[in-house]
Design an enzyme around this catalytic site. Structure first.
Site, PDB file in Angstrom:
ATOM      1  N   LYS A 152     -24.213   7.347   8.841  1.00  0.00           N
ATOM      2  CA  LYS A 152     -25.615   6.923   8.745  1.00  0.00           C
ATOM      3  C   LYS A 152     -26.046   6.692   7.283  1.00  0.00           C
ATOM      4  O   LYS A 152     -25.345   7.100   6.341  1.00  0.00           O
ATOM      5  CB  LYS A 152     -26.498   7.976   9.423  1.00  0.00           C
ATOM      6  CG  LYS A 152     -26.276   8.061  10.947  1.00  0.00           C
ATOM      7  CD  LYS A 152     -27.251   9.029  11.605  1.00  0.00           C
ATOM      8  CE  LYS A 152     -27.055   9.091  13.111  1.00  0.00           C
ATOM      9  NZ  LYS A 152     -28.050   9.968  13.778  1.00  0.00           N
TER      10      LYS A 152
ATOM     11  N   TYR B 223     -30.707   2.235  19.925  1.00  0.00           N
ATOM     12  CA  TYR B 223     -31.323   3.493  20.344  1.00  0.00           C
ATOM     13  C   TYR B 223     -32.342   3.299  21.469  1.00  0.00           C
ATOM     14  O   TYR B 223     -33.273   4.101  21.604  1.00  0.00           O
ATOM     15  CB  TYR B 223     -31.977   4.183  19.142  1.00  0.00           C
ATOM     16  CG  TYR B 223     -30.989   4.955  18.270  1.00  0.00           C
ATOM     17  CD1 TYR B 223     -30.268   6.036  18.789  1.00  0.00           C
ATOM     18  CD2 TYR B 223     -30.788   4.630  16.937  1.00  0.00           C
ATOM     19  CE1 TYR B 223     -29.377   6.757  18.004  1.00  0.00           C
ATOM     20  CE2 TYR B 223     -29.889   5.342  16.139  1.00  0.00           C
ATOM     21  CZ  TYR B 223     -29.202   6.411  16.684  1.00  0.00           C
ATOM     22  OH  TYR B 223     -28.317   7.131  15.916  1.00  0.00           O
TER      23      TYR B 223
ATOM     24  N   PHE C 104     -39.851  10.698  18.140  1.00  0.00           N
ATOM     25  CA  PHE C 104     -39.087  10.463  16.915  1.00  0.00           C
ATOM     26  C   PHE C 104     -38.535   9.042  16.795  1.00  0.00           C
ATOM     27  O   PHE C 104     -37.885   8.709  15.819  1.00  0.00           O
ATOM     28  CB  PHE C 104     -37.937  11.489  16.802  1.00  0.00           C
ATOM     29  CG  PHE C 104     -36.923  11.451  17.929  1.00  0.00           C
ATOM     30  CD1 PHE C 104     -35.890  10.518  17.924  1.00  0.00           C
ATOM     31  CD2 PHE C 104     -37.003  12.344  18.991  1.00  0.00           C
ATOM     32  CE1 PHE C 104     -34.948  10.476  18.947  1.00  0.00           C
ATOM     33  CE2 PHE C 104     -36.061  12.305  20.023  1.00  0.00           C
ATOM     34  CZ  PHE C 104     -35.030  11.372  20.003  1.00  0.00           C
TER      35      PHE C 104
ATOM     36  N   ARG D  27     -17.687  14.476  19.009  1.00  0.00           N
ATOM     37  CA  ARG D  27     -18.985  15.181  19.100  1.00  0.00           C
ATOM     38  C   ARG D  27     -18.837  16.597  18.533  1.00  0.00           C
ATOM     39  O   ARG D  27     -19.727  17.099  17.847  1.00  0.00           O
ATOM     40  CB  ARG D  27     -19.468  15.252  20.551  1.00  0.00           C
ATOM     41  CG  ARG D  27     -19.829  13.918  21.191  1.00  0.00           C
ATOM     42  CD  ARG D  27     -21.158  13.377  20.776  1.00  0.00           C
ATOM     43  NE  ARG D  27     -22.289  14.122  21.286  1.00  0.00           N
ATOM     44  CZ  ARG D  27     -23.552  13.724  21.155  1.00  0.00           C
ATOM     45  NH1 ARG D  27     -23.832  12.566  20.551  1.00  0.00           N
ATOM     46  NH2 ARG D  27     -24.538  14.438  21.604  1.00  0.00           N
TER      47      ARG D  27
ATOM     48  N   THR E  60     -27.077  18.133  16.763  1.00  0.00           N
ATOM     49  CA  THR E  60     -27.997  17.178  16.142  1.00  0.00           C
ATOM     50  C   THR E  60     -28.736  17.796  14.965  1.00  0.00           C
ATOM     51  O   THR E  60     -28.886  17.167  13.912  1.00  0.00           O
ATOM     52  CB  THR E  60     -29.030  16.708  17.201  1.00  0.00           C
ATOM     53  OG1 THR E  60     -28.339  16.372  18.399  1.00  0.00           O
ATOM     54  CG2 THR E  60     -29.823  15.518  16.699  1.00  0.00           C
TER      55      THR E  60
ATOM     56  N   ARG F 199     -22.070  17.765  10.395  1.00  0.00           N
ATOM     57  CA  ARG F 199     -23.511  17.914  10.195  1.00  0.00           C
ATOM     58  C   ARG F 199     -23.847  19.212   9.461  1.00  0.00           C
ATOM     59  O   ARG F 199     -24.773  19.240   8.645  1.00  0.00           O
ATOM     60  CB  ARG F 199     -24.243  17.802  11.535  1.00  0.00           C
ATOM     61  CG  ARG F 199     -24.342  16.334  11.996  1.00  0.00           C
ATOM     62  CD  ARG F 199     -24.786  16.214  13.425  1.00  0.00           C
ATOM     63  NE  ARG F 199     -25.144  14.836  13.771  1.00  0.00           N
ATOM     64  CZ  ARG F 199     -25.339  14.415  15.008  1.00  0.00           C
ATOM     65  NH1 ARG F 199     -25.208  15.263  16.019  1.00  0.00           N
ATOM     66  NH2 ARG F 199     -25.668  13.167  15.252  1.00  0.00           N
TER      67      ARG F 199
ATOM     68  N   ASN G 103     -29.126  13.050   9.670  1.00  0.00           N
ATOM     69  CA  ASN G 103     -28.013  13.926  10.060  1.00  0.00           C
ATOM     70  C   ASN G 103     -26.644  13.271   9.952  1.00  0.00           C
ATOM     71  O   ASN G 103     -25.687  13.679  10.603  1.00  0.00           O
ATOM     72  CB  ASN G 103     -28.270  14.545  11.436  1.00  0.00           C
ATOM     73  CG  ASN G 103     -28.337  13.515  12.538  1.00  0.00           C
ATOM     74  OD1 ASN G 103     -28.139  12.333  12.295  1.00  0.00           O
ATOM     75  ND2 ASN G 103     -28.604  13.956  13.760  1.00  0.00           N
TER      76      ASN G 103
ATOM     77  N   HIS H 164     -23.295   9.564  13.688  1.00  0.00           N
ATOM     78  CA  HIS H 164     -23.550   9.351  15.119  1.00  0.00           C
ATOM     79  C   HIS H 164     -22.225   9.326  15.855  1.00  0.00           C
ATOM     80  O   HIS H 164     -21.236   8.816  15.320  1.00  0.00           O
ATOM     81  CB  HIS H 164     -24.260   8.011  15.366  1.00  0.00           C
ATOM     82  CG  HIS H 164     -24.148   7.547  16.800  1.00  0.00           C
ATOM     83  ND1 HIS H 164     -24.967   8.037  17.785  1.00  0.00           N
ATOM     84  CD2 HIS H 164     -23.277   6.697  17.410  1.00  0.00           C
ATOM     85  CE1 HIS H 164     -24.606   7.491  18.950  1.00  0.00           C
ATOM     86  NE2 HIS H 164     -23.590   6.673  18.747  1.00  0.00           N
TER      87      HIS H 164
ATOM     88  N   GLU I 177     -21.754   0.934  23.223  1.00  0.00           N
ATOM     89  CA  GLU I 177     -21.961   0.954  21.773  1.00  0.00           C
ATOM     90  C   GLU I 177     -20.851   0.191  21.037  1.00  0.00           C
ATOM     91  O   GLU I 177     -21.129  -0.514  20.062  1.00  0.00           O
ATOM     92  CB  GLU I 177     -22.054   2.403  21.298  1.00  0.00           C
ATOM     93  CG  GLU I 177     -23.314   3.074  21.838  1.00  0.00           C
ATOM     94  CD  GLU I 177     -23.381   4.572  21.574  1.00  0.00           C
ATOM     95  OE1 GLU I 177     -22.458   5.131  20.951  1.00  0.00           O
ATOM     96  OE2 GLU I 177     -24.393   5.189  21.983  1.00  0.00           O
TER      97      GLU I 177
HETATM   98  P1  RTP Z   1     -26.694  10.525  17.724  1.00  0.00           P
HETATM   99  O1  RTP Z   1     -27.118   9.766  18.967  1.00  0.00           O
HETATM  100  O2  RTP Z   1     -27.229   9.894  16.456  1.00  0.00           O
HETATM  101  O3  RTP Z   1     -25.211  10.731  17.683  1.00  0.00           O
HETATM  102  O4  RTP Z   1     -27.295  11.978  17.756  1.00  0.00           O
HETATM  103  P2  RTP Z   1     -27.385  12.975  18.982  1.00  0.00           P
HETATM  104  O5  RTP Z   1     -26.758  12.380  20.202  1.00  0.00           O
HETATM  105  O6  RTP Z   1     -26.874  14.281  18.497  1.00  0.00           O
HETATM  106  O7  RTP Z   1     -28.940  13.080  19.167  1.00  0.00           O
HETATM  107  P3  RTP Z   1     -29.943  12.191  20.027  1.00  0.00           P
HETATM  108  O8  RTP Z   1     -30.727  13.099  20.878  1.00  0.00           O
HETATM  109  O9  RTP Z   1     -29.205  11.042  20.664  1.00  0.00           O
HETATM  110  O10 RTP Z   1     -30.912  11.622  18.904  1.00  0.00           O
HETATM  111  C1  RTP Z   1     -30.561  10.460  18.166  1.00  0.00           C
HETATM  112  C2  RTP Z   1     -30.925  10.665  16.714  1.00  0.00           C
HETATM  113  O11 RTP Z   1     -32.346  10.697  16.589  1.00  0.00           O
HETATM  114  C3  RTP Z   1     -32.712  11.568  15.527  1.00  0.00           C
HETATM  115  N1  RTP Z   1     -33.573  12.596  16.059  1.00  0.00           N
HETATM  116  N2  RTP Z   1     -34.633  13.031  15.442  1.00  0.00           N
HETATM  117  N3  RTP Z   1     -36.871  15.557  16.821  1.00  0.00           N
HETATM  118  C4  RTP Z   1     -36.405  14.700  15.915  1.00  0.00           C
HETATM  119  O12 RTP Z   1     -36.942  14.504  14.846  1.00  0.00           O
HETATM  120  C5  RTP Z   1     -35.184  13.964  16.241  1.00  0.00           C
HETATM  121  N4  RTP Z   1     -34.472  14.116  17.342  1.00  0.00           N
HETATM  122  C6  RTP Z   1     -33.443  13.251  17.226  1.00  0.00           C
HETATM  123  C7  RTP Z   1     -31.418  12.117  14.943  1.00  0.00           C
HETATM  124  O13 RTP Z   1     -31.007  11.287  13.853  1.00  0.00           O
HETATM  125  C8  RTP Z   1     -30.473  11.986  16.105  1.00  0.00           C
HETATM  126  O14 RTP Z   1     -29.141  11.970  15.663  1.00  0.00           O
HETATM  127 MG    MG Z   2     -27.262  10.435  20.901  1.00  0.00          MG
END
Ligand code: RTP
Ligand code: MG
Length: 141
Positions: free
Chosen positions: A11, A51, A59, A87, A93, A104, A114, A117, A128
């Site tokens: 990222k 996304y 968010f 993962r 996250t 992370r 973070n 991805h 994707e």
């Molecule tokens: P990613 O898709 O980026 O691999 O991350 P992830 O599955 O661990 O998390 P996800 O729930 O899919 O969220 C995507 C990205 O959104 C940002 N985020 N910010 N509460 C918040 O401020 C918040 N929650 C999520 C993070 O950059 C997260 O990786």
């Molecule tokens: Mg995700």
């Protein structure tokens, strides 16, 4: 043995801090092969589409702004159980909850910034990968 492909992003926060090489090293040391890669600066539309599952969440707008704030590296990774293993390598996250030694835990600055991805399922991985790479840009070996 299930050989899978997963989709990975380094990222903008990590690209900005010159962490591409460090993250690639950790991916390769974990036994995952990088079989496609390129640097891109996402447009707003491209980030929103990527996304789309998070559209409407509190968010979402900040996430799109962050992901378009600078260039990213996008990769296809291949290996045994690549989706779950990558993962695991990334960690949770929220970096405060990410296990020691994960990407992370070591590199992320916040829940949003973070650093990496990774696809969360085979269906997500297929979508994707196709969202960023044509079949002839992928070089399995
Ligand atoms: P990613 O898709 O980026 O691999 O991350 P992830 O599955 O661990 O998390 P996800 O729930 O899919 O969220 C995507 C990205 O959104 C940002 N985020 N910010 N509460 C918040 O401020 C918040 N929650 C999520 C993070 O950059 C997260 O990786
Ligand atoms: Mg995700």
């Amino acid at each position: 043995m299930t050989i899978e492909r997963t989709f990975s992003i380094v990222k903008p926060d990590a690209v900005e801090r010159n962490l591409i090489g460090a993250i690639y090293q950790r991916i390769e040391s974990a036994g995952l092969k990088i079989i496609a890669a390129k640097m891109v600066h996402l447009s707003e539309d491209k980030a929103k589409g990527f996304y789309a599952e998070h559209e409407g969440k509190p968010f979402y707008d900040d996430l799109v702004a962050f992901m378009t704030s600078g260039p990213v590296m996008v990769q296809v990774l291949e290996g045994e159980n690549a989706i779950a293993r990558y993962r695991e390598l990334m960690g949770k996250t929220n970096p405060e909850e990410a296990a020691c030694g994960t990407l992370r835990a070591d590199y992320a600055q916040s829940m949003r910034l973070n650093s990496v991805h990774g696809s969360d399922s085979p269906v997500s991985a297929a979508r994707e990968i196709a969202y960023f790479f044509a079949e002839d840009e992928i070089c399995p070996r």
